[in-house]
Design an enzyme around this catalytic site. Structure first.
Site, PDB file in Angstrom:
ATOM      1  N   HIS A 142      -9.423  -3.534  -2.123  1.00  0.00           N
ATOM      2  CA  HIS A 142      -8.394  -2.810  -1.363  1.00  0.00           C
ATOM      3  C   HIS A 142      -8.756  -1.324  -1.262  1.00  0.00           C
ATOM      4  O   HIS A 142      -8.697  -0.729  -0.183  1.00  0.00           O
ATOM      5  CB  HIS A 142      -7.042  -3.001  -2.058  1.00  0.00           C
ATOM      6  CG  HIS A 142      -5.891  -2.323  -1.390  1.00  0.00           C
ATOM      7  ND1 HIS A 142      -4.860  -3.023  -0.810  1.00  0.00           N
ATOM      8  CD2 HIS A 142      -5.581  -1.010  -1.230  1.00  0.00           C
ATOM      9  CE1 HIS A 142      -3.973  -2.164  -0.314  1.00  0.00           C
ATOM     10  NE2 HIS A 142      -4.392  -0.928  -0.567  1.00  0.00           N
ATOM     11  N   GLU A 143      -9.135  -0.727  -2.399  1.00  0.00           N
ATOM     12  CA  GLU A 143      -9.449   0.708  -2.403  1.00  0.00           C
ATOM     13  C   GLU A 143     -10.747   1.006  -1.657  1.00  0.00           C
ATOM     14  O   GLU A 143     -10.831   1.999  -0.927  1.00  0.00           O
ATOM     15  CB  GLU A 143      -9.499   1.250  -3.827  1.00  0.00           C
ATOM     16  CG  GLU A 143      -8.186   1.133  -4.580  1.00  0.00           C
ATOM     17  CD  GLU A 143      -6.967   1.615  -3.805  1.00  0.00           C
ATOM     18  OE1 GLU A 143      -7.045   2.659  -3.122  1.00  0.00           O
ATOM     19  OE2 GLU A 143      -5.920   0.944  -3.858  1.00  0.00           O
ATOM     20  N   CYS A 170       0.856  -1.185   0.000  1.00  0.00           N
ATOM     21  CA  CYS A 170       0.000   0.000   0.000  1.00  0.00           C
ATOM     22  C   CYS A 170       0.891   1.233   0.000  1.00  0.00           C
ATOM     23  O   CYS A 170       1.899   1.270   0.718  1.00  0.00           O
ATOM     24  CB  CYS A 170      -0.883  -0.029   1.247  1.00  0.00           C
ATOM     25  SG  CYS A 170      -1.996   1.379   1.386  1.00  0.00           S
TER      26      CYS A 170
END
Length: 184
Positions: free
Chosen positions: A154-155, A111
């Site tokens: 993830h976002e 990330c």
């Protein structure tokens, strides 16, 4: 232009907040934010530009990662040959459904907001159905699977105050359910 020093790092409370929904029409400020976030991803995937500006490569960037606690995320997902297979800015995305079967990346996840390597599998839905709005306010519903689904999950996690390592099994980071698909 967004640079690495503009990226909000782990430990900043904005990354743990549930981001607020945006209203339409988007302000010029939020349209510019969407463009800037996508441009960061494009630049970060171009080796010459990335080296010149010391950018870490990214395939997704959520607004909280640049200090804006709003429901917006840019995704620029390449395949294994570097060809873009998914490019979009999500505004107010909502996961409508997800597969029971899980998938994860063999090398784990990283990330832009997390500087250290955190080892372990990050199980996510193999398939997602997502409703979102474009920057222009058009409502869309899409289905994603495999790597694009991982990136979208993830976002969207960022927009809900979660980081990838929250999904790693704390007792056994490399333990997976038997039918989990591991993507190399």
């Amino acid at each position: 232009m967004i640079l690495m020093h503009d990226i909000t790092r782990d430990g900043n409370p904005v990354l743990r907040q549930v981001a607020k929904p945006l209203t339409f029409p988007l302000s010029d400020e939020y349209k510019k934010l969407a463009d800037d976030m996508m441009q960061y991803l494009i630049n970060s995937q171009d080796p010459k530009i990335a080296e010149k500006h010391q950018l870490r490569a990214g395939v997704g960037l959520a607004a909280p990662q640049v200090g804006e606690s709003v429901q917006m995320a840019a995704l620029l997902v390449p395949n294994d040959k570097g060809e873009i297979i998914f490019k979009e800015v999500f505004v107010n995305p909502k996961i409508l459904s997800e597969s029971v079967r899980r998938t994860c990346l063999a090398e784990g996840e990283g990330c832009l907001s997390v500087d250290k390597d955190i080892e372990g599998y990050v199980p996510r839905p193999d398939k997602l159905k997502i409703r979102y709005y474009t920057v222009d306010g058009e409502e869309k519903t899409i289905r994603l699977k495999d790597y694009p689904a991982i990136v979208a999950s993830h976002e969207i996690d960022h927009l809900n105050g979660h980081l990838f390592y929250d999904r790693i099994n704390k007792q056994n980071p490399f333990e997976l359910a038997e039918d989990t698909i591991v993507i190399s």
